[in-house]
Design a protein around this motif. Sequence first.
Motif, short mmCIF file in Angstrom:
data_model
loop_
_atom_site.label_atom_id
_atom_site.label_comp_id
_atom_site.label_asym_id
_atom_site.label_seq_id
_atom_site.Cartn_x
_atom_site.Cartn_y
_atom_site.Cartn_z
N ALA A 15 0.84 -1.20 0.00
CA ALA A 15 0.00 0.00 0.00
C ALA A 15 0.88 1.24 0.00
N LYS A 16 0.40 2.27 -0.68
CA LYS A 16 1.04 3.58 -0.67
C LYS A 16 -0.05 4.62 -0.51
N HIS A 17 0.10 5.50 0.49
CA HIS A 17 -0.87 6.55 0.76
C HIS A 17 -0.18 7.91 0.62
N TYR A 18 -0.82 8.80 -0.09
CA TYR A 18 -0.36 10.18 -0.20
C TYR A 18 -1.33 11.08 0.55
N THR A 19 -0.79 12.01 1.31
CA THR A 19 -1.63 12.90 2.11
C THR A 19 -1.20 14.35 1.90
N ARG A 20 -2.05 15.27 2.32
CA ARG A 20 -1.70 16.68 2.34
C ARG A 20 -2.15 17.27 3.68
N GLY A 21 -1.46 18.33 4.06
CA GLY A 21 -1.73 18.94 5.36
C GLY A 21 -0.78 18.43 6.42
N ASN A 24 -3.95 18.26 10.24
CA ASN A 24 -5.13 17.48 9.85
C ASN A 24 -4.88 16.88 8.46
N LYS A 25 -4.18 15.76 8.46
CA LYS A 25 -3.79 15.16 7.19
C LYS A 25 -5.00 14.60 6.45
N GLU A 26 -5.06 14.90 5.17
CA GLU A 26 -6.13 14.42 4.30
C GLU A 26 -5.52 13.50 3.25
N ARG A 27 -6.03 12.30 3.14
CA ARG A 27 -5.51 11.35 2.16
C ARG A 27 -5.98 11.77 0.77
N THR A 28 -5.04 11.93 -0.14
CA THR A 28 -5.36 12.37 -1.49
C THR A 28 -5.33 11.24 -2.51
N PHE A 29 -4.56 10.19 -2.24
CA PHE A 29 -4.49 9.06 -3.17
C PHE A 29 -3.94 7.85 -2.44
N SER A 30 -4.48 6.68 -2.77
CA SER A 30 -3.98 5.43 -2.20
C SER A 30 -3.86 4.39 -3.30
N LEU A 31 -2.83 3.58 -3.20
CA LEU A 31 -2.62 2.45 -4.10
C LEU A 31 -2.53 1.18 -3.27
N ALA A 32 -3.21 0.13 -3.70
CA ALA A 32 -3.14 -1.15 -3.01
C ALA A 32 -2.91 -2.26 -4.03
N ALA A 33 -2.00 -3.18 -3.73
CA ALA A 33 -1.71 -4.28 -4.65
C ALA A 33 -1.29 -5.50 -3.84
N ASP A 34 -1.72 -6.66 -4.31
CA ASP A 34 -1.36 -7.92 -3.66
C ASP A 34 -1.42 -9.02 -4.72
N GLY A 62 11.74 -0.37 -5.52
CA GLY A 62 12.35 0.21 -4.32
C GLY A 62 12.68 1.67 -4.42
N SER A 63 12.20 2.36 -5.45
CA SER A 63 12.48 3.79 -5.56
C SER A 63 11.43 4.65 -4.87
N ASN A 64 10.41 4.00 -4.30
CA ASN A 64 9.36 4.69 -3.56
C ASN A 64 9.08 3.85 -2.31
N LEU A 65 8.98 4.49 -1.16
CA LEU A 65 8.76 3.77 0.08
C LEU A 65 7.28 3.42 0.25
N PRO A 66 6.96 2.17 0.56
CA PRO A 66 5.55 1.81 0.78
C PRO A 66 5.05 2.32 2.13
N SER A 67 3.76 2.54 2.21
CA SER A 67 3.13 2.85 3.49
C SER A 67 2.88 1.59 4.29
N ALA A 68 2.73 0.46 3.59
CA ALA A 68 2.54 -0.83 4.23
C ALA A 68 2.89 -1.92 3.23
N GLY A 69 3.16 -3.12 3.74
CA GLY A 69 3.43 -4.26 2.88
C GLY A 69 4.87 -4.38 2.45
#
Length: 213
Positions: A15-21, A24-34, A62-69
């Motif tokens: 999973a990768k989550h992008y936030t702003r703020g 009060n962080k607001e999630r702007t985009f998420s990617l999930a793959a399995d 490995g050029s982008n850090l995952p939020s999970a997994g």
Amino acid sequence: MTMANAPLLHVDRLAKHYTRGLLNKERTFSLAADFVVDGPQVVGVMGPNGSGKTTLFELITGSNLPSAGRVLVNGQDIHQVRTRERDRLAIHYHQSYQVRSFQRGKPNFLLQHAASDAPLVHLFDEPQFNTQDGYIGFMLDFFATLRGKGKLVFLCLHPNEPYHVDILRQSCERFLFVNKGVVSHAPDFDTLARDPAVRSYLGALAPAQAMAA
């Protein structure tokens, strides 16, 4: 390190989550793959612009850090490998250019050495196919050669011409469709194209039998 009989690629609850703020962080985009790819294959990847295809490739290499997994290449977690050695496991070519900017969560001296001397996974991100001088045939032969040498090849295309669909159908053995951060799977092009979201994405390029399904 690598494990005996490990699949060539295991994208494990990634999973990768992008936030702003800041507060009060607001999630702007998420990617999930399995998903798992046991051995050498050519995998086609499609999806609308901004759907997360390049992010998925960056996470696999490995050029982008995952939020999970995790991403395990031949059993080795690529995000636990020294940054300058990650392209010995998986390599990302973006429109014919190799992407070599890496993110890491630990200093390199605390990370593992790559267990491979040459890339096992090759990810081609929207390569430019010249319709003249036999270049397409050369590229298809190149993908087949990599597969024949035990490599895993991902071919990401944004079809806007009929011959792009022909390339995907001719060269790819299974497919991923990335749409709004969700990765779906299909064993062949026609099965994938029965998905209404894929039909909408392909438009007039969708196979006639899929449009009628």
